[in-house]
Design a protein around this motif. Structure first.
Motif, mmCIF file in Angstrom:
data_model
loop_
_atom_site.group_PDB
_atom_site.id
_atom_site.type_symbol
_atom_site.label_atom_id
_atom_site.label_comp_id
_atom_site.label_asym_id
_atom_site.label_seq_id
_atom_site.Cartn_x
_atom_site.Cartn_y
_atom_site.Cartn_z
ATOM 1 N N GLY A 93 0.795 -1.223 0.000
ATOM 2 C CA GLY A 93 0.000 0.000 0.000
ATOM 3 C C GLY A 93 0.820 1.261 0.000
ATOM 4 N N VAL A 94 2.141 1.146 -0.157
ATOM 5 C CA VAL A 94 2.991 2.345 -0.137
ATOM 6 C C VAL A 94 3.158 2.868 -1.568
ATOM 7 C CG1 VAL A 94 5.273 3.227 0.430
ATOM 8 C CG2 VAL A 94 4.158 1.612 1.945
ATOM 9 N N VAL A 95 2.863 4.132 -1.745
ATOM 10 C CA VAL A 95 2.874 4.742 -3.087
ATOM 11 C C VAL A 95 3.926 5.851 -3.127
ATOM 12 C CG1 VAL A 95 1.475 5.975 -4.777
ATOM 13 C CG2 VAL A 95 0.422 4.275 -3.319
ATOM 14 N N ARG A 143 -1.388 4.166 1.444
ATOM 15 C CA ARG A 143 -2.783 4.413 1.059
ATOM 16 C C ARG A 143 -3.606 3.150 1.251
ATOM 17 N NH1 ARG A 143 -2.095 7.691 -4.408
ATOM 18 N NH2 ARG A 143 -1.354 9.609 -3.481
ATOM 19 N N ASP A 144 -4.852 3.332 1.622
ATOM 20 C CA ASP A 144 -5.747 2.188 1.792
ATOM 21 C C ASP A 144 -6.144 1.661 0.398
ATOM 22 O OD1 ASP A 144 -7.453 4.607 1.431
ATOM 23 O OD2 ASP A 144 -8.973 3.037 1.354
ATOM 24 N N PRO A 145 -6.722 0.453 0.334
ATOM 25 C CA PRO A 145 -7.044 -0.111 -0.996
ATOM 26 C C PRO A 145 -8.009 0.750 -1.806
ATOM 27 C CG PRO A 145 -7.170 -1.813 0.688
ATOM 28 C CD PRO A 145 -6.963 -0.529 1.414
ATOM 29 N N ALA B 104 -11.712 4.367 -6.490
ATOM 30 C CA ALA B 104 -10.390 3.816 -6.160
ATOM 31 C C ALA B 104 -9.494 3.732 -7.381
ATOM 32 C CB ALA B 104 -10.547 2.438 -5.538
ATOM 33 N N VAL B 111 1.372 2.593 -9.160
ATOM 34 C CA VAL B 111 1.363 1.427 -8.296
ATOM 35 C C VAL B 111 -0.036 1.231 -7.753
ATOM 36 C CG1 VAL B 111 2.324 0.431 -6.208
ATOM 37 C CG2 VAL B 111 3.714 1.908 -7.613
ATOM 38 N N ARG B 112 -0.552 0.050 -7.952
ATOM 39 C CA ARG B 112 -1.840 -0.256 -7.313
ATOM 40 C C ARG B 112 -1.504 -0.746 -5.924
ATOM 41 N NH1 ARG B 112 -6.426 -3.285 -10.546
ATOM 42 N NH2 ARG B 112 -7.718 -2.198 -9.054
ATOM 43 N N THR B 113 -2.032 -0.055 -4.925
ATOM 44 C CA THR B 113 -1.638 -0.381 -3.556
ATOM 45 C C THR B 113 -2.104 -1.791 -3.176
ATOM 46 O OG1 THR B 113 -3.641 0.684 -2.809
ATOM 47 C CG2 THR B 113 -1.651 2.009 -2.837
ATOM 48 N N ALA B 114 -3.346 -2.085 -3.414
ATOM 49 C CA ALA B 114 -3.886 -3.423 -3.128
ATOM 50 C C ALA B 114 -5.134 -3.543 -3.967
ATOM 51 C CB ALA B 114 -4.200 -3.552 -1.646
ATOM 52 N N GLU B 115 -5.747 -4.703 -3.960
ATOM 53 C CA GLU B 115 -6.991 -4.860 -4.703
ATOM 54 C C GLU B 115 -8.075 -4.019 -4.026
ATOM 55 O OE1 GLU B 115 -7.853 -6.181 -7.563
ATOM 56 O OE2 GLU B 115 -5.709 -6.416 -7.850
ATOM 57 N N PRO B 116 -8.712 -3.098 -4.750
ATOM 58 C CA PRO B 116 -9.712 -2.238 -4.121
ATOM 59 C C PRO B 116 -10.885 -3.016 -3.543
ATOM 60 C CG PRO B 116 -9.141 -1.448 -6.309
ATOM 61 C CD PRO B 116 -8.498 -2.766 -6.152
ATOM 62 N N GLU B 118 -10.825 -5.365 -1.605
ATOM 63 C CA GLU B 118 -10.592 -5.598 -0.172
ATOM 64 C C GLU B 118 -11.224 -4.504 0.680
ATOM 65 O OE1 GLU B 118 -6.420 -5.998 0.533
ATOM 66 O OE2 GLU B 118 -6.196 -7.483 -1.052
ATOM 67 N N GLY B 119 -11.239 -3.294 0.136
ATOM 68 C CA GLY B 119 -11.770 -2.166 0.902
ATOM 69 C C GLY B 119 -13.290 -2.136 0.955
#
Lengths: 432, 176
Positions: A93-95, A143-145, B104, B111-116, B118-119
Motif C-alpha cells: 500500500g505504499v505509493v 494508502r488504503d485499498p 479507487a 502502483v496499485r496499492t492493493a486490490e480495491p 478488499e476495501g
C-alpha cells in the motif's frame, strides 16, 4: 517502550474521501426531504467507505530507504533505484511520488514495480541542455485499498546529484595552466606524459614518440620499452561566470546560466582530477568568489556554488568584475570566462580583465539554439530572424576575438570545438 | 519542482471504463425499476458517468479528486425519483459500492496499492445489514434505523480492533 512510542504520522483523508462524505451527507438529507429510503441505500457505502479505510492504516511507523543512481549520456537521464523498508512493518500500500527538478523533462512514463523486497522504480527523463541539479528524495505515502486515506512514510537516503555536461570537458585538462605559487612542484599531478620527471618504464605504445623510447632498456629486454614521465603540477585555473542579466530576458538568461554552470563544473572537475587548484568567481552586481584550492572539498564547494548560480537582477559594471578579481585571486592565473556575449556590455569585461592581469579565454554558450527553437512550422519571418541573430552573434564574437580567444559553444552536448581549439598550437598558447 | 512522477499520464483506461459501465447500468436499472421513464433514467445515468469520465480523464489532480461528484449527483437524482422497494434499494446500494470502486481507480497512480475489492468488506457488510433490516423488520420504526446504525458502528469498531490486534507493533511489552 521501544516501538510503541514512535508516532506513525498523521492519518489524512484525501480530498476524494471528503467529497464522498459530503455527497453521502447530501444524499441522506435528500432521503429525509423526499421521505424516500433509496438515496439512503446509495449513501450507506459512501459513508462507510472512508470510515472503513481508516481502520486499515498501519499502527507502526513505516520507514523506507532509497538507493538510486543515474545513468545515460548527453541529455538522457535514466534513474534507477529501489525503496526498501528499513524497519519492520507492512510495506503493502505504499505509493511513491517523485519530484522532477527543472529543467529536466519527462521522456517516458515512469516504471514503478512493487516487489517482495520493496519498490523498484525507473525514471525516464531528459535534460534539454547541460545542467547541474539535485533530485530530492521521493515522497512516500501509505494508502488504503480504496485510495481514500493516506499516511506519510519516512524516507531515508540522500538526494541524487545529476551533472550533465559535454564529455569533451574531461579532456580539457590537457591544456597547460599558468602557475601562481612560488613552489609549483610541491604537489605532483597524477597525469603521466612524455615530459617531466621520470616515473616508470612500460612497453612501447603506437602513440609514443621516438624520444620516449628507452633504448638501453629496450636492448636489455629485447623488446621495445618506453619511459613514462610524471607531469609536473599543472597550475591554477580561475573560472569566471558572467551572470549579469541581459536583454535576452530572465528565462533565456537562466537557461544560459545553467549551461555555463554545468560547463564550469565539468571543466573544474577535469582540472581538479589533475590536482590543479581551481577557483570560481560568479558575477552579477558583485563578485561571489571561491578561492583557489584543490581536493575533494573544493569540488563540493564548487558544485554547491554552481548549483546555486542564477542570473542576477541587476547588472554590475564590467570594470567592477576585474577590480574584484584582483582582490580575491593572484594576477596572471589562467582564466576561463563563461559568458554568452549576449550584448555589448558583456564584451566590455574582456579589456578590463586583461588590464587587471586576467587575460581570459572565453567559452561562450550561444543563446541562438535557445532563441531559435522554432515551432513545428516556422514561418519565413522566423527563419529570417534566426539568420539575423546568427549574423549578430558572429559579429560580436569577431569583436571579442580582438581581446581574447573565444570558443563558441552552440551545440550544447558537444565541445569538440574546444578540444580542437586546444589541439591547435594557437589554442594552447591562448590557454596558457 | 513538479511532483509528476510516481504517476502516469491520465487517460480513459480499461478499469475506469469498466467501473463507469457498471455504475451506468446500475443507475439506469434504479431508474427503470423505480418507475421512471427509460429515456430519463438512461440519459441521467449516462450523463453523470460521461461527465465523471471526462473530469477524471483530465490532467488535473483536483478534477480527479472531485470528478466522481457528477456521477453521484446523477445517481442521487435517480434514487430520489425512484419508487422505494427492496430491489431498488439493493440496486442503489450496489451502485454505491460501484462508485467506491470507481473512485479507487486512479489512472495516474503507477502502483496499485492493493486490490480495491478488499476495501469493500465493511461497506458491503453495512449495506447487507441495512438491507436485511429493511427486509425482515417492521417498517416505519425509527428505533430500528437507529439500531441498524449502531450495529454498523459497532461492526466498524470490532473490525478496527481486530485490525489493531493483527497488525500490532512487533515490540514486546516491558513486563514480558
Amino acid at each position: 517502550m521501544s516501538g510503541g512510542s514512535a508516532d506513525p504520522g498523521p492519518l489524512k483523508f484525501r480530498p476524494r474521501a471528503v467529497a464522498l462524505f459530503g455527497a453521502a451527507g447530501a444524499l441522506a438529507v435528500l432521503a429525509l426531504a423526499t421521505h424516500n429510503a433509496v438515496p439512503l441505500f446509495l449513501a450507506l457505502p459512501l459513508l462507510l467507505g472512508p470510515a472503513a479505510a481508516a481502520t486499515g492504516a498501519p499502527r507502526v511507523p513505516l520507514s523506507f530507504r532509497v538507493t538510486w543512481s543515474s545513468e545515460g549520456s548527453r541529455g538522457e537521464v535514466e534513474i534507477t533505484g529501489r525503496l526498501t523498508p528499513s524497519a519492520a512493518g507492512p510495506s503493502a500500500g505504499v505509493v511513491p511520488t517523485f519530484y522532477r527538478p527543472e529543467p529536466l523533462i519527462d521522456r517516458a512514463p515512469p516504471e514503478v514495480r512493487s516487489e517482495a523486497e520493496g519498490i523498484a522504480f525507473r525514471l525516464h527523463w531528459s535534460a534539454p541542455y547541460p545542467c547541474l541539479v539535485s533530485v530530492a528524495r521521493p515522497m512516500l505515502h501509505w494508502r488504503d485499498p480504496l485510495g481514500l486515506v493516506e499516511r506519510p512514510v519516512r524516507v531515508e537516503g540522500d538526494a541524487l546529484r545529476l551533472q550533465r555536461f559535454p564529455p569533451e570537458l574531461a579532456r580539457a585538462s590537457r591544456a597547460p595552466l599558468r602557475r601562481t605559487t612560488p613552489l609549483p612542484g610541491e604537489v605532483r599531478a597524477r597525469q603521466l606524459g612524455g615530459a617531466g620527471e621520470f616515473f616508470a618504464i612500460r612497453p612501447l605504445a603506437p602513440s609514443d614518440t621516438l624520444r620516449q623510447v628507452n633504448w638501453r632498456a629496450t636492448a636489455r629486454a629485447g623488446r621495445m620499452l618506453a619511459n613514462d614521465f610524471r607531469v609536473e603540477r599543472t597550475g591554477d585555473l580561475l573560472i569566471v561566470l558572467d551572470l549579469r542579466p541581459t536583454s535576452l530576458g530572465s528565462e533565456i538568461d537562466a537557461r544560459l546560466a545553467s549551461v555555463a554552470a554545468a560547463g564550469a563544473y565539468g571543466l573544474a572537475q577535469s582540472f581538479l582530477d589533475q590536482k590543479a587548484r581551481v577557483g570560481l568567481a560568479l558575477y552579477t552586481d558583485f563578485v561571489e568568489s571561491i578561492p583557489l584550492a584543490s581536493g575533494r572539498r573544493q569540488r563540493y564547494r564548487l558544485l554547491r556554488a554552481l548549483q546555486a548560480a542564477t542570473p542576477g537582477e541587476t547588472a554590475g559594471p564590467s570594470e567592477r568584475l576585474a577590480v574584484s578579481l584582483r582582490r580575491y585571486f593572484p594576477p596572471g592565473v589562467t582564466t576561463v570566462l563563461f559568458s554568452a556575449l549576449a550584448d555589448d556590455e558583456s564584451t566590455l569585461v574582456l579589456p578590463h580583465m586583461r588590464r587587471r592581469g586576467f587575460p581570459a579565454f572565453v567559452l561562450s554558450p550561444s543563446p541562438v539554439p535557445l532563441l531559435g527553437q522554432l515551432g513545428p512550422r516556422p514561418t519565413e519571418d522566423d527563419e529570417r530572424a534566426l539568420r539575423l541573430l546568427r549574423l549578430v552573434r558572429r559579429r560580436r564574437i569577431a569583436e571579442a576575438w580582438s581581446e581574447a580567444a573565444v570558443v563558441e559553444w552552440d551545440d550544447y552536448w558537444s565541445l569538440s570545438s574546444l578540444a580542437s581549439f586546444f589541439a591547435r598550437p594557437a589554442g594552447r598558447r591562448a590557454a596558457s | 519542482m513538479n511532483p509528476v512522477l510516481g504517476r502516469v499520464f491520465p487517460g480513459l483506461e480499461g478499469r475506469s471504463l469498466r467501473a463507469a459501465a457498471v455504475v451506468t447500468v446500475l443507475g439506469g436499472l434504479v431508474g427503470v425499476i423505480g418507475g421512471e421513464s427509460v429515456v430519463l433514467a438512461l440519459v441521467l445515468a449516462l450523463a453523470g458517468s460521461l461527465a465523471t469520465l471526462s473530469l477524471r480523464g483530465r490532467p488535473n489532480p483536483l478534477a480527479e479528486e472531485y470528478g466522481l461528484l457528477p456521477a453521484i449527483a446523477a445517481l442521487g437524482a435517480l434514487a430520489a425519483l425512484a419508487t422505494p422497494s427492496l430491489l431498488v434499494g439493493l440496486l442503489a446500494g450496489v451502485a454505491g459500492l460501484g462508485l467506491l470502486l470507481w473512485n479507487a481507480e486512479s489512472a495516474r497512480d503507477t502502483v496499485r496499492t492493493a486490490e480495491p475489492v478488499e476495501g469493500l468488506l465493511i461497506p458491503g457488510l453495512g449495506l447487507a445489514i441495512a438491507l436485511l433490516t429493511a427486509l425482515s423488520l417492521p417498517t416505519a420504526s425509527a428505533a430500528v434505523g437507529a439500531a441498524a446504525f449502531a450495529v454498523v458502528v459497532a461492526l466498524a469498531l470490532v473490525v478496527w480492533a481486530l485490525q489493531g490486534a493483527l497488525t500490532a507493533d512487533p515490540y514486546a511489552a516491558k513486563a514480558l
